[in-house]
Design a protein around this motif. Structure first.
Motif: not given
Length: 200
Positions: A4-12, A35-39, A68-77, A79-81
């Protein structure tokens, strides 16, 4: 999930100069299905809000390395919901950034489609649309020469976020409303958008 993570960055890279709605939807559905969806998890919502506060609502339009670091960390984790929302948001950012750097105009069809997806998904997950989506949707509709829909988006956005400076700016630019103009000049004369559009 690593796929999933790889797909995201390839899609970018793939979507940097994206062309059509069906491709966006298809790729998005693949990401969403993994993706785990959690309201109740507001991590992605809060990141979009922080991005808005730092880059659009603030006077100086300066994103901090911390954000920027927070966003990068969430995008590469993995477990991010609600990672599908962050994916769409970053995909949009990537497209705008790359077209600007290349000296090209952004693709309005891509912009409108991406913002429609992001708006619907954010509302579905959180029951509320972040301010930045109203702003980006307005810009997308303007780019697509859909002025009536753009103004309707500004009006809806200002009902939810009456203190949003970017939405006030776009509201004024669409309507030439003197009340909005006076508010911007009196209360936000140093805001980067007020200065960029020469509102005085």
């Amino acid at each position: 999930m690593k796929n999933l993570i790889l797909a995201i960055f390839l899609c970018f890279s793939f979507f940097a100069f994206a062309q059509s709605g069906p491709q966006i939807k298809e790729t998005f559905q693949k990401i969403k299905s993994q993706t785990a969806i959690d309201a109740s998890d507001k991590t992605v919502y809060d990141l979009m809000d922080e991005f808005y506060q730092k880059s659009l609502q603030a006077d100086d339009d300066e994103m901090t390395p911390e954000t920027v670091h927070k966003i990068e960390r969430a995008a590469s984790d993995p477990n991010t919901k609600n990672l599908h929302l962050l994916f769409l948001f970053l995909m949009y950012q990537q497209h705008i950034s790359q077209t600007v750097m290349a000296g090209k105009a952004a693709n309005p069809e891509f912009q409108i489609e991406t913002m429609a997806l992001l708006e619907n998904e954010a509302k579905s997950v959180y029951g509320k649309i972040p301010a930045i989506i109203y702003i980006y949707k307005t810009e997308a509709l303007d780019a697509g020469q859909k002025k009536v829909e753009a103004q309707a988006t500004v009006t809806s956005g200002l009902k939810e976020y009456p203190d949003s400076i970017p939405l006030k700016v776009y509201g004024y630019l669409h309507t030439k409303d003197e009340v909005l103009k006076k508010d911007l000049i009196k209360n936000h004369p140093h805001h980067w958008m007020v200065q960029q559009f020469g509102i005085q």
